[in-house]
Design an enzyme around this catalytic site. Structure first.
Site, PDB file in Angstrom:
ATOM      1  N   ASP A  14      -7.090  -2.580  -4.121  1.00  0.00           N
ATOM      2  CA  ASP A  14      -6.918  -3.170  -2.911  1.00  0.00           C
ATOM      3  C   ASP A  14      -6.101  -2.355  -2.041  1.00  0.00           C
ATOM      4  OD1 ASP A  14      -8.375  -5.524  -3.355  1.00  0.00           O
ATOM      5  OD2 ASP A  14      -6.697  -6.126  -4.882  1.00  0.00           O
ATOM      6  N   CYS A  39      14.722   8.542  14.336  1.00  0.00           N
ATOM      7  CA  CYS A  39      14.324   7.425  14.961  1.00  0.00           C
ATOM      8  C   CYS A  39      13.024   7.841  15.743  1.00  0.00           C
ATOM      9  CB  CYS A  39      15.302   6.947  16.134  1.00  0.00           C
ATOM     10  SG  CYS A  39      15.836   8.571  17.223  1.00  0.00           S
ATOM     11  N   ASP A  83      -8.454 -11.138  -1.756  1.00  0.00           N
ATOM     12  CA  ASP A  83      -9.231 -10.523  -2.956  1.00  0.00           C
ATOM     13  C   ASP A  83      -9.269 -11.962  -3.819  1.00  0.00           C
ATOM     14  OD1 ASP A  83     -10.204  -8.816  -4.955  1.00  0.00           O
ATOM     15  OD2 ASP A  83      -8.250  -9.002  -5.780  1.00  0.00           O
ATOM     16  N   ASP A  97      -4.098  -7.668  -5.588  1.00  0.00           N
ATOM     17  CA  ASP A  97      -3.170  -7.332  -6.425  1.00  0.00           C
ATOM     18  C   ASP A  97      -3.663  -6.077  -7.152  1.00  0.00           C
ATOM     19  OD1 ASP A  97      -5.605  -8.319  -7.735  1.00  0.00           O
ATOM     20  OD2 ASP A  97      -4.553  -8.756  -9.504  1.00  0.00           O
ATOM     21  N   CYS A 125      13.215  10.932  18.157  1.00  0.00           N
ATOM     22  CA  CYS A 125      13.105  12.168  17.197  1.00  0.00           C
ATOM     23  C   CYS A 125      11.834  12.643  16.981  1.00  0.00           C
ATOM     24  CB  CYS A 125      13.759  11.991  15.832  1.00  0.00           C
ATOM     25  SG  CYS A 125      15.675  11.404  15.877  1.00  0.00           S
TER      26      CYS A 125
END
Length: 732
Positions: free
Chosen positions: A626, A14, A423, A622, A17
């Site tokens: 990118d 967490c 894009d 894609d 921590c």
């Protein structure tokens, strides 16, 4: 001289921590500063000098339940450790769930079953002692340094419920002799452990994509290459080669380093950098980049960068740095827990003291029961369920629409998005070149010519040849060319039936003395002005046709972009393509803001500038090029038909590669976040109202004292209300 290093950390569950580890590191001698990132499970440590021994820091970190992995030198070893941790978490979650189910059923519905308490005790004991023991170990270690986190609350509530229930199981007469029913709460202890483990498993799986994306990026780097020394080829490891070496690259090989082409010519696929599907013609003096693919001829180049300095290496470093900047939605719950836990403890102690001093009948016993009731009713079950149940329902609903969402943070962020970056290639467009149209000179037999040009392009190695053959495929007939020749970077020619046919660029045809039809030439100019590519077709000494090639716009792109703009989303397009093409595509789909000629780092900088202006940015792409932008954006959205790396670095994947899904995603994001916040509200309100009642605040007024059994039922009811609210999202 100070030195900064990055060191992996294991065992953090967490955000609290990370705070504990960071605090411990900062207190260690020899460490100037430390920043611990929970999202990527690592620490950036600045040492006072290079000679500082981190073994002391490692021992200190281990003392509070975590580990500083100072001896891990490669990604493979780190992946092995993380894989082992995930496997252990899966095992603990599975087995605790299998044991908790019968305990829950008996505790809630079959309490009068013969030996019910003994059976529940038998099943609950391994849940706490084996599968959930980390909660108790970590809470003790946290207590040693004066900290409290979710582990502390889990350990306290389940531990008290288990010990009290065990006592009542084996010594029921002690309470019965005092007129008190010896209830047990094994189901509360068992179910709490299971649900908290389940939530952590979901979070671990969501974060697993981070390292997977980096591993895929690293896999793009070739490990071996051929160096030319004294005219002789020598096979070497990429890491051993420095700038200034002459390197040979054969067809089909990945280019191992950045450099400048010195001998030969070829077509190189640079889609991983630019996103553009068309391979580039590379000649002497042109730059080549590591990770790109040589498609045609062999060539030699002179490296100008070592492995650690290549453009691909910088992309890997940027992605890693950007991923490390993320933080999960659960951090809010963890921060509140840091205050909530000691507050509950204090209330339980104060409750016991007040009751003990109250002078009422069986004051000490009533005080003990009230304190236990406070701890039971304050259990984190509803709190632990609040986020994961809403996530599960929200992600499930999104998946049914072809939208894959990685984690809760993505859902929370989607609600705040005001700017969308798209894009071009593979996102707005289909991502592969295709023939838009073929324009023939009037008065010729186009069908016969189509078959001849098909035969020519079938033999060609040019990257666009496949698009032409695919277009002419329906009209092809069996033709045997008498002669075929290829001229790299210019075109191809072939002979059939005593005639010579040419396919190539205009400059080459003009150099051969081909007569250029003015009408076709003007048409070609108009096509070029729109940003499309033109291939010229000639028969003997005359131009007979032109072929327009472009990456086609997806059918739904224009409608999707219009819908997003109506939602108040500002849409931008970034592409590595030329300005004419970018302008043409932007105009077709209704985008006002666009940039062309963008490299991966340019897209990243563009996003940073928008964020600096206060925008919350989503990026849709894609390709490998990118990946940096997808991680730097507040929300990364990958197209399902794109590369694995794009999908790993993004938080959301559109499986149908349809931009229409983005508006659905943003709508669902708002609904899911609203549900999560409602769940957290009810989880906390339940405790705010329930804890004072459990402590006995109503007793002086009405004589009402909350029974621990009722507290357990109320706790279960709060959990059910959270689950019910989350399920409501499914049908909204």
């Amino acid at each position: 001289m100070s030195k900064s290093i990055e060191v992996p950390i294991s065992g953090m569950s967490c955000a609290a921590c990370a705070v504990s580890v960071e605090s411990m590191l900062k207190e260690t001698e020899g460490i100037q500063s430390a920043t611990v990132n929970y999202a990527n499970q690592s620490a950036i440590i600045t040492l006072e000098n290079e000679g500082v021994d981190l073994s002391v820091a490692k021992k200190n970190i281990q003392s509070i339940g975590y580990d500083l992995l100072i001896n891990i030198n490669n990604q493979e070893d780190l992946e092995a450790i993380k894989s082992a941790e995930l496997s252990l978490l899966k095992r603990n979650t599975l087995y605790s769930g299998l044991l908790a189910l019968p305990v829950f059923l008996i505790g809630m519905f079959w309490m009068n079953f013969p030996y019910a308490n003994i059976i529940m005790w038998t099943l609950t004991t391994p849940i706490l002692a084996v599968f959930g023991r980390s909660f108790f170990i970590n809470s003790v270690k946290q207590g040693k340094i004066g900290n409290a986190n979710m582990d502390t609350l889990v350990a306290l509530s389940t531990g008290v419920a288990y010990l009290y229930s065990s006592f009542n199981t084996f010594f029921p007469h002690w309470l019965e002799s005092r007129g008190i029913e010896p209830h047990v709460y094994f189901e509360a202890a068992a179910v709490i452990i299971f649900f908290i483990l389940l939530g952590r498993l979901m979070e671990s799986r969501a974060k697993a994509g981070t390292s997977e994306a980096l591993k895929n990026l690293i896999g793009l780097q070739p490990t071996d290459l051929i160096v030319i020394r004294d005219g002789e080829p020598i096979k070497m490891n990429v890491a051993d080669v420095q700038a200034g070496e002459t390197i040979l690259v054969k067809p089909g090989q990945k280019i191992p380093l950045d450099g400048i082409l010195t001998e030969g010519q070829s077509y190189v696929d640079e889609s991983m950098l630019t996103g553009e599907p068309i391979a580039l013609d590379k000649n002497i003096g042109d730059n080549v980049f590591a990770g790109t693919i040589n498609q045609a001829g062999s060539f030699k180049f002179k490296s100008n960068k070592s492995k650690s300095d290549t453009l691909l290496s910088s992309i890997i470093a940027r992605v890693k740095q950007a991923q490390g900047s993320k933080a999960p939605i659960q951090k809010t719950v963890d921060k509140v827990t840091g205050i909530f836990v000691p507050a509950v403890l204090a209330i339980a102690v104060i409750t016991f003291i007040i009751w003990s001093l109250s002078g009422t009948e069986d004051a000490t016993l009533r005080g003990m029961l009230s304190a236990i009731t406070v701890l039971v009713i304050a259990c984190p079950c509803a709190l632990g369920l609040a986020t994961p149940t809403a996530i599960m329902v929200g992600i499930g609903k999104a998946a049914s629409k072809g939208i894959l969402i990685k984690d809760a943070e993505s859902l929370e962020t989607g609600k705040k998005i005001d700017t969308l970056i798209l894009d071009k290639t593979g996102t707005i467009t289909e991502g592969k070149p295709g023939v838009k149209e073929v324009l023939w000179k009037s008065g010729i037999d186009s069908k016969a010519l189509a078959s001849i040009f098909y035969a020519l392009e079938e033999k060609s190695e040019h990257p666009l040849a496949a698009a032409v053959t695919e277009h002419f495929a329906e009209e092809k007939t069996s033709i045997d060319l008498a002669e075929f020749s290829s001229f790299t970077g210019k075109g191809v020619l072939g002979k059939y039936a005593d005639k010579t046919y040419y396919i190539g660029n205009l400059k080459w045809l003009e150099s051969l003395g081909i007569n250029i039809d003015k009408t076709l030439a003007q048409t070609a100019e108009n096509i070029l002005d729109n940003g499309d590519i033109v291939i010229y077709l000639a028969e003997d000494n005359q131009l007979v046709g032109v072929v327009s090639i472009a990456d086609k716009v997806r059918e739904t792109s224009k409608v999707a972009i219009s819908k997003l703009r109506k939602m108040g989303i500002e849409v931008h397009m970034l592409t590595g393509d030329q300005k004419k093409t970018a302008a043409s595509i932007a105009k077709k789909v209704g985008i006002d803001h666009f940039q062309s000629g963008m490299l991966p780092q340019d897209k990243g900088e563009y996003i940073k500038k928008l964020q600096q202006k206060g925008h919350r940015v989503a990026m849709t792409g894609d390709g490998i090029n990118d990946s940096e932008a997808l991680v730097l954006a507040d929300l990364g959205i990958a197209m399902g038909a794109g590369t694995d790396i794009a999908m790993e670095t993004a938080q959301v994947t559109l499986m149908h590669s349809d931009l229409m899904a983005i508006s659905e995603l943003l709508k669902l994001s708002k609904e899911t976040v609203t549900t999560i916040r409602q769940n957290l509200f009810w989880a906390f309100i339940y405790n705010i109202i329930g804890i004072p009642i459990a402590a006995g605040i109503l007793y002086p007024i009405s004589g009402f004292l909350l029974n621990p059994m009722i507290a357990g039922s109320a706790m279960a009811l709060s959990s059910l209300s959270v689950v019910g609210n989350s399920l409501r999202l499914k049908y909204s």
